[in-house]
Design a protein around this motif. Structure first.
Motif, PDB file in Angstrom:
ATOM      1  N   ILE A  21       7.500   8.492 -11.106  1.00  0.00           N
ATOM      2  CA  ILE A  21       6.810   9.717 -11.525  1.00  0.00           C
ATOM      3  C   ILE A  21       5.441   9.820 -10.853  1.00  0.00           C
ATOM      4  CG2 ILE A  21       5.659  10.768 -13.528  1.00  0.00           C
ATOM      5  CD1 ILE A  21       8.163   9.977 -15.163  1.00  0.00           C
ATOM      6  N   HIS A  22       4.723   8.695 -10.781  1.00  0.00           N
ATOM      7  CA  HIS A  22       3.401   8.727 -10.130  1.00  0.00           C
ATOM      8  C   HIS A  22       3.534   9.160  -8.675  1.00  0.00           C
ATOM      9  CE1 HIS A  22       2.257   5.412 -13.229  1.00  0.00           C
ATOM     10  NE2 HIS A  22       2.113   6.616 -13.731  1.00  0.00           N
ATOM     11  N   GLU A  23       4.571   8.667  -7.999  1.00  0.00           N
ATOM     12  CA  GLU A  23       4.759   9.017  -6.580  1.00  0.00           C
ATOM     13  C   GLU A  23       5.182  10.473  -6.399  1.00  0.00           C
ATOM     14  OE1 GLU A  23       3.991   7.433  -3.810  1.00  0.00           O
ATOM     15  OE2 GLU A  23       3.252   5.700  -4.927  1.00  0.00           O
ATOM     16  N   ILE A  24       6.006  10.989  -7.324  1.00  0.00           N
ATOM     17  CA  ILE A  24       6.386  12.412  -7.247  1.00  0.00           C
ATOM     18  C   ILE A  24       5.147  13.287  -7.441  1.00  0.00           C
ATOM     19  CG2 ILE A  24       7.690  14.283  -8.364  1.00  0.00           C
ATOM     20  CD1 ILE A  24       9.926  12.237  -8.926  1.00  0.00           C
ATOM     21  N   ASP A  25       4.305  12.920  -8.421  1.00  0.00           N
ATOM     22  CA  ASP A  25       3.067  13.678  -8.653  1.00  0.00           C
ATOM     23  C   ASP A  25       2.185  13.669  -7.402  1.00  0.00           C
ATOM     24  OD1 ASP A  25       3.623  14.551 -11.210  1.00  0.00           O
ATOM     25  OD2 ASP A  25       2.684  12.819 -12.195  1.00  0.00           O
ATOM     26  N   LYS A  26       2.109  12.501  -6.755  1.00  0.00           N
ATOM     27  CA  LYS A  26       1.293  12.381  -5.536  1.00  0.00           C
ATOM     28  C   LYS A  26       1.861  13.295  -4.436  1.00  0.00           C
ATOM     29  CE  LYS A  26       0.063   8.055  -4.654  1.00  0.00           C
ATOM     30  NZ  LYS A  26       0.185   6.691  -4.075  1.00  0.00           N
ATOM     31  N   ALA A  27       3.192  13.286  -4.297  1.00  0.00           N
ATOM     32  CA  ALA A  27       3.840  14.118  -3.272  1.00  0.00           C
ATOM     33  C   ALA A  27       3.599  15.604  -3.547  1.00  0.00           C
ATOM     34  CB  ALA A  27       5.339  13.819  -3.232  1.00  0.00           C
ATOM     35  N   LYS A  28       3.650  15.991  -4.827  1.00  0.00           N
ATOM     36  CA  LYS A  28       3.391  17.401  -5.191  1.00  0.00           C
ATOM     37  C   LYS A  28       1.977  17.804  -4.792  1.00  0.00           C
ATOM     38  CE  LYS A  28       4.523  18.751  -9.406  1.00  0.00           C
ATOM     39  NZ  LYS A  28       4.759  18.594 -10.869  1.00  0.00           N
ATOM     40  N   GLN A  29       1.027  16.893  -5.052  1.00  0.00           N
ATOM     41  CA  GLN A  29      -0.370  17.190  -4.702  1.00  0.00           C
ATOM     42  C   GLN A  29      -0.542  17.339  -3.191  1.00  0.00           C
ATOM     43  OE1 GLN A  29      -2.506  13.977  -6.579  1.00  0.00           O
ATOM     44  NE2 GLN A  29      -1.992  14.716  -8.631  1.00  0.00           N
ATOM     45  N   GLN A  30       0.333  16.683  -2.439  1.00  0.00           N
ATOM     46  CA  GLN A  30       0.272  16.794  -0.970  1.00  0.00           C
ATOM     47  C   GLN A  30       1.054  17.999  -0.463  1.00  0.00           C
ATOM     48  OE1 GLN A  30       1.876  12.974   0.085  1.00  0.00           O
ATOM     49  NE2 GLN A  30      -0.020  11.863  -0.379  1.00  0.00           N
ATOM     50  N   GLY A  31       1.524  18.826  -1.411  1.00  0.00           N
ATOM     51  CA  GLY A  31       2.206  20.065  -1.035  1.00  0.00           C
ATOM     52  C   GLY A  31       3.693  19.921  -0.776  1.00  0.00           C
ATOM     53  N   LYS A  32       4.278  18.757  -1.147  1.00  0.00           N
ATOM     54  CA  LYS A  32       5.725  18.568  -0.943  1.00  0.00           C
ATOM     55  C   LYS A  32       6.491  19.368  -2.014  1.00  0.00           C
ATOM     56  CE  LYS A  32       5.337  15.605   2.480  1.00  0.00           C
ATOM     57  NZ  LYS A  32       4.506  14.485   2.256  1.00  0.00           N
ATOM     58  N   ASP A  33       7.668  19.866  -1.603  1.00  0.00           N
ATOM     59  CA  ASP A  33       8.487  20.715  -2.486  1.00  0.00           C
ATOM     60  C   ASP A  33       9.377  19.875  -3.391  1.00  0.00           C
ATOM     61  OD1 ASP A  33       7.894  23.288  -2.344  1.00  0.00           O
ATOM     62  OD2 ASP A  33       9.566  23.925  -1.082  1.00  0.00           O
ATOM     63  N   ILE A  34       8.800  19.173  -4.344  1.00  0.00           N
ATOM     64  CA  ILE A  34       9.589  18.295  -5.226  1.00  0.00           C
ATOM     65  C   ILE A  34       8.993  18.346  -6.625  1.00  0.00           C
ATOM     66  CG2 ILE A  34       8.221  16.229  -4.623  1.00  0.00           C
ATOM     67  CD1 ILE A  34      10.877  14.620  -4.821  1.00  0.00           C
ATOM     68  N   ASP A  35       9.850  18.344  -7.627  1.00  0.00           N
ATOM     69  CA  ASP A  35       9.373  18.347  -9.016  1.00  0.00           C
ATOM     70  C   ASP A  35      10.382  17.595  -9.882  1.00  0.00           C
ATOM     71  OD1 ASP A  35       7.666  18.803 -11.085  1.00  0.00           O
ATOM     72  OD2 ASP A  35       7.923  20.974 -11.153  1.00  0.00           O
ATOM     73  N   PHE A  36       9.968  17.210 -11.090  1.00  0.00           N
ATOM     74  CA  PHE A  36      10.863  16.437 -11.959  1.00  0.00           C
ATOM     75  C   PHE A  36      10.801  16.935 -13.402  1.00  0.00           C
ATOM     76  CE2 PHE A  36       6.808  14.469 -12.756  1.00  0.00           C
ATOM     77  CZ  PHE A  36       6.861  14.089 -14.086  1.00  0.00           C
ATOM     78  N   ARG A  37      11.871  16.614 -14.117  1.00  0.00           N
ATOM     79  CA  ARG A  37      11.913  16.820 -15.568  1.00  0.00           C
ATOM     80  C   ARG A  37      12.321  15.482 -16.157  1.00  0.00           C
ATOM     81  NH1 ARG A  37      12.946  20.357 -19.775  1.00  0.00           N
ATOM     82  NH2 ARG A  37      14.674  19.788 -21.158  1.00  0.00           N
ATOM     83  N   LEU A  38      11.546  14.977 -17.123  1.00  0.00           N
ATOM     84  CA  LEU A  38      11.806  13.665 -17.717  1.00  0.00           C
ATOM     85  C   LEU A  38      12.551  13.827 -19.041  1.00  0.00           C
ATOM     86  CD1 LEU A  38      11.502  10.609 -17.932  1.00  0.00           C
ATOM     87  CD2 LEU A  38       9.161  10.937 -18.747  1.00  0.00           C
ATOM     88  N   VAL A  39      13.766  13.291 -19.091  1.00  0.00           N
ATOM     89  CA  VAL A  39      14.601  13.369 -20.297  1.00  0.00           C
ATOM     90  C   VAL A  39      14.683  11.986 -20.936  1.00  0.00           C
ATOM     91  CG1 VAL A  39      16.934  13.809 -21.191  1.00  0.00           C
ATOM     92  CG2 VAL A  39      15.956  15.300 -19.422  1.00  0.00           C
ATOM     93  N   HIS A  40      14.204  11.885 -22.173  1.00  0.00           N
ATOM     94  CA  HIS A  40      14.363  10.660 -22.968  1.00  0.00           C
ATOM     95  C   HIS A  40      15.569  10.881 -23.877  1.00  0.00           C
ATOM     96  CE1 HIS A  40      13.799   7.293 -25.474  1.00  0.00           C
ATOM     97  NE2 HIS A  40      12.720   7.617 -26.131  1.00  0.00           N
ATOM     98  N   THR A  41      16.599  10.065 -23.714  1.00  0.00           N
ATOM     99  CA  THR A  41      17.800  10.269 -24.540  1.00  0.00           C
ATOM    100  C   THR A  41      17.559   9.832 -25.982  1.00  0.00           C
ATOM    101  OG1 THR A  41      18.710   8.085 -24.090  1.00  0.00           O
ATOM    102  CG2 THR A  41      19.314   9.879 -22.557  1.00  0.00           C
ATOM    103  N   GLY A  42      16.491   9.031 -26.196  1.00  0.00           N
ATOM    104  CA  GLY A  42      16.235   8.518 -27.544  1.00  0.00           C
ATOM    105  C   GLY A  42      17.177   7.403 -27.927  1.00  0.00           C
ATOM    106  N   GLN A  43      17.855   6.801 -26.921  1.00  0.00           N
ATOM    107  CA  GLN A  43      18.877   5.773 -27.208  1.00  0.00           C
ATOM    108  C   GLN A  43      18.328   4.651 -28.077  1.00  0.00           C
ATOM    109  OE1 GLN A  43      20.947   4.076 -23.793  1.00  0.00           O
ATOM    110  NE2 GLN A  43      21.183   2.160 -24.891  1.00  0.00           N
TER     111      GLN A  43
END
Length: 364
Positions: A21-43
């Motif tokens: 997640i930290h690396e995706i956030d860094k890539a977004k700040q650099q203008g890369k076209d990538i985003d995420f959604r974090l799903v916790h199943t609650g297992q």
């Protein structure tokens, strides 16, 4: 925009996805076209996984918690699949990223493929070859329907290739757990128990046990603990007790002055204890990885391991589940002749960077 749905179902999963997640956030700040959604199943419901937990590891709160805890293996798998299918249909994604080997890993991979969404498996190809472990079944099923494999070792690569996976699907990137460990080492926190028990660096042993083979059979658990106490001289044993083990310990009259059972600790407190311990006795796979990187002697009370690199290059030894085996390994520890850790390839704190670079490549 390349959209990734990241799945986490149990506490260790969050250690593995935090650096991604930290690396995706860094890539977004650099203008890369990538985003995420974090799903916790609650297992796994874990009271230690409060806001503090997410804050400590600098992970955002999940976008959704599917609250699928409890039930049998089959019930939990079904509940996760039903809940995640609805979530993925409402929030379509280009790729579902699963980590590790918990029930959520398998269940969400199945849902994604049935909805024609590609699956990437972080820690793909790991095998214990022990089909009595639920995790091994989860690994086998997940890897049989995965599109892209992010692997931790050449051993994992070999397993995948032998099972028919093509070279272009395999990305040998290293271990994201080690990314988290290396990032958080400066933040390790001394737990209260350090002063309460007057612990000293290299003057105690940390023990964790939770696998059914070790804790469900009362006589086995008692024999193992008695054997450990018999062969550890005057060394205190600090035992953060897993809830399933606590129930069984309560029934046993185990009384040793040097055995200190304590409540489970936070990630930063537990690893402070491991880093300063004389040794670790465990049946956890993840702890063998962390102990190896911190060069702390580690004894695994299992008959197999899905992480052979912790034995060939790390500090881990496979003791087995026979209590009588303990003496040999403890004698070796106290004689000062335990092996030293060597460099494990790509366990360098940069695994998540390699994963996210690869994901960005998929989107182009």
């Amino acid at each position: 925009m390349y959209k990734i749905t990241i799945i986490a179902g149990a506490r260790p999963n969050f250690m593995k996805i935090a650096p991604i997640i930290h690396e995706i956030d860094k890539a977004k700040q650099q203008g890369k076209d990538i985003d995420f959604r974090l799903v916790h199943t609650g297992q796994h419901y874990d009271k230690n996984m409060s806001g503090d937990f997410f804050e400590q590891l600098q992970i955002p709160e999940p976008h959704v918690n599917l609250e699928c805890s409890g039930g049998t293996q089959a019930e939990q798998t079904a509940n996760i699949m039903v809940a995640f299918e609805k979530d993925l249909m409402e929030n379509p994604s280009d790729l579902v990223l699963v980590v590790g080997d918990v029930t959520s890993t398998m269940a969400c991979a199945l849902v994604a493929q049935k909805l024609h969404t590609k699956v990437a498996h972080v820690e793909g190809g790991i095998r214990s070859n022990d089909w009595t472990m639920p995790e091994e079944i989860n690994r086998l099923v997940t890897d049989s329907i995965t599109n892209y494999f992010f692997t931790t070792s050449e051993t994992a690569n070999d397993y995948l290739k032998k099972s028919g996976v093509q070279d272009h699907q395999i990305f040998f990137v290293g271990n994201t757990m080690i990314d988290t460990l290396m990032k958080q080492m400066p933040n390790f926190k001394k737990p209260l128990v350090w002063n309460e028990l007057s612990l000293k660096p290299k003057g105690y042993i940390v023990m964790t046990l939770h696998r059914p083979a070790n804790v469900d059979e009362e006589n086995q658990l008692k024999s193992m603990i008695d054997e450990i106490m018999l062969n550890t001289q005057n060394t205190p044993i600090v035992f953060p007790v897993h809830p399933r083990t606590a129930k069984i310990l309560d029934k046993l009259s185990i009384n040793h002055n040097r055995l200190h059972t304590i409540n489970p600790l936070s990630y930063l407190e537990f690893n402070y204890l491991v880093q300063n311990a004389k040794a670790v006795i465990t049946d956890s796979g993840g702890i063998t990885e962390e102990a190896s990187i911190m060069n702390v002697p580690c004894m695994t009370l299992r008959n197999n391991t899905e992480r052979p690199e912790t034995m060939t290059l790390g500090t881990n030894e496979l003791v087995g589940t026979n209590p009588k085996n303990m003496k040999t390994y403890l004698d070796k520890l106290f004689s000062g002749s335990w092996k030293q850790a060597q460099n494990i390839p790509l366990w360098d704190g940069k695994t998540s960077q390699r994963i996210v670079d690869t994901l960005i490549g998929f989107s182009q």
